[in-house]
Design an enzyme around this catalytic site. Structure first.
Site, short mmCIF file in Angstrom:
data_model
loop_
_atom_site.label_atom_id
_atom_site.label_comp_id
_atom_site.label_asym_id
_atom_site.label_seq_id
_atom_site.Cartn_x
_atom_site.Cartn_y
_atom_site.Cartn_z
N GLY A 197 -39.15 25.92 12.12
CA GLY A 197 -38.77 26.35 10.77
C GLY A 197 -39.99 26.65 9.92
O GLY A 197 -40.04 27.66 9.21
N VAL A 214 -31.84 31.38 6.67
CA VAL A 214 -32.83 30.61 7.45
C VAL A 214 -32.09 29.63 8.35
O VAL A 214 -31.28 28.83 7.88
CB VAL A 214 -33.78 29.86 6.51
N CYS A 215 -32.36 29.67 9.64
CA CYS A 215 -31.69 28.75 10.57
C CYS A 215 -32.53 28.51 11.81
O CYS A 215 -33.34 29.35 12.21
CB CYS A 215 -30.31 29.27 10.96
N VAL A 216 -32.33 27.35 12.41
CA VAL A 216 -32.94 26.97 13.69
C VAL A 216 -31.83 26.40 14.56
O VAL A 216 -30.98 25.63 14.07
CB VAL A 216 -34.07 25.94 13.50
N ALA A 247 -33.78 17.80 4.12
CA ALA A 247 -34.71 18.22 5.17
C ALA A 247 -35.27 19.60 4.89
O ALA A 247 -36.48 19.84 5.03
CB ALA A 247 -34.00 18.19 6.53
N ASN A 295 -39.37 20.76 15.28
CA ASN A 295 -40.52 20.96 16.15
C ASN A 295 -41.53 21.92 15.52
O ASN A 295 -42.41 22.41 16.20
CB ASN A 295 -40.07 21.56 17.49
N GLY A 296 -41.38 22.18 14.23
CA GLY A 296 -42.29 23.08 13.56
C GLY A 296 -41.86 24.53 13.57
O GLY A 296 -42.54 25.38 13.01
N TYR A 305 -39.64 23.38 2.68
CA TYR A 305 -40.12 24.37 1.72
C TYR A 305 -41.24 23.80 0.85
O TYR A 305 -42.20 24.52 0.52
CB TYR A 305 -38.96 24.87 0.86
#
Length: 276
Positions: free
Chosen positions: A206, A194-196, A235, A203-204, A240
């Site tokens: 994720g 999982v990554c952004v 974070a 900014n929502g 989650y």
């Protein structure tokens, strides 16, 4: 963010990166998440970074959150993961070759997982968040260069990504306890990788990626969804928990030291209680 299926290192590497969290298909429909502006802050799905604000024009429309459509997009998603989980100092010799080799190895491994050619993985989906390539993104030159792909003649950027894995366990990770021994274990799944992008965090996006994965998991008949997260990544834990996950167990310190990484928490989501 803690990643369950860790990116595979080429051997031997010409340079040693700093790893933040060491660790074909029918064309799916995309869902659209209206996010008119983005500010570069600490990610909820990766490491915490500080940077100047990066804005997207409101006329850009929506972010597409969906399963990948083309192999070009899949490659771009892998490059985002390498960029997120591994850092290189500017003077590192051979860093670019090492990054390319790492991305190629993970691309091949991800293709094998998706196509069902790896033992234990019953089904795998790569879910991405993508945006059009816009003038307002040009200040993020490295992101645009590394994570760009072309779809139907339009240049787009992969800015978030994760894998949904229907399987009993993930390599080098804690195994979920549910479903129980008297139930079908084929209804268990894990989120991983999982990554952004660090330029477009908090900014929502994720949350949207996780939400999309929950919807797909329900289509697959998943009853118990798991995710591993580093114990010091507050974070990501908040993300989650907001998505409905709860604590189940944690990695022994000795195992984490052996693997050379921060300890992991294993979080669980009861899909049977998720609203339709």
């Amino acid at each position: 963010m803690a990643t369950a299926s860790r990116l595979m290192l080429p051997s031997p590497p010409p340079a040693t990166p700093s790893c933040r969290y060491p660790t074909l298909l029918t064309v799916p429909r995309s869902c659209r998440l209206a996010i008119p502006t983005f500010r570069c802050r600490a990610t909820a799905a990766a490491a915490v970074d500080a940077a100047a604000p990066l804005l997207l024009e409101e006329r850009a429309g929506a972010v597409a959150v969906r399963e990948f459509v083309t192999l070009d997009e899949l490659r771009a998603a892998v490059r985002l993961r390498v960029r997120t989980f591994y850092e290189y100092s500017r003077d590192t010799v051979g860093a670019e070759d090492h990054r390319k080799g790492l991305a190629e190895r993970e691309y091949e491994a991800l293709q094998n997982r998706i196509s069902g050619n790896m033992i234990n993985f019953q089904r795998v989906a790569c879910i991405n968040g993508t945006v059009p390539l816009l003038p307002s993104l040009m200040s993020a030159e490295e992101l645009c260069s590394a994570c760009k792909f072309v779809e139907d003649g339009e240049e787009r950027i992969v800015v978030g990504s994760l894998d949904l894995n229907q399987c009993l366990w993930l390599p080098d990770e804690l195994t979920g306890k549910r479903p129980g021994v008297n139930e079908s274990s084929h209804t268990r799944a894990y989120l991983s990788n999982v990554c952004v992008a660090k330029e477009l965090q908090r900014n929502g996006l994720g949350y949207a990626l996780v939400d999309k994965s929950k919807k797909l998991a329900r289509e697959w008949g998943i009853t118990d969804l798991y995710v591993h997260v580093a114990i010091n990544n507050e974070a990501a834990q908040k993300l989650y928990m907001k998505s409905g996950f709860v604590y189940e167990s944690e990695e022994p310190a000795q195992q984490a030291r052996h693997l050379g990484r921060p300890r992991r928490l294993l979080l669980w989501l009861d899909m049977k209680n998720e609203p339709l």
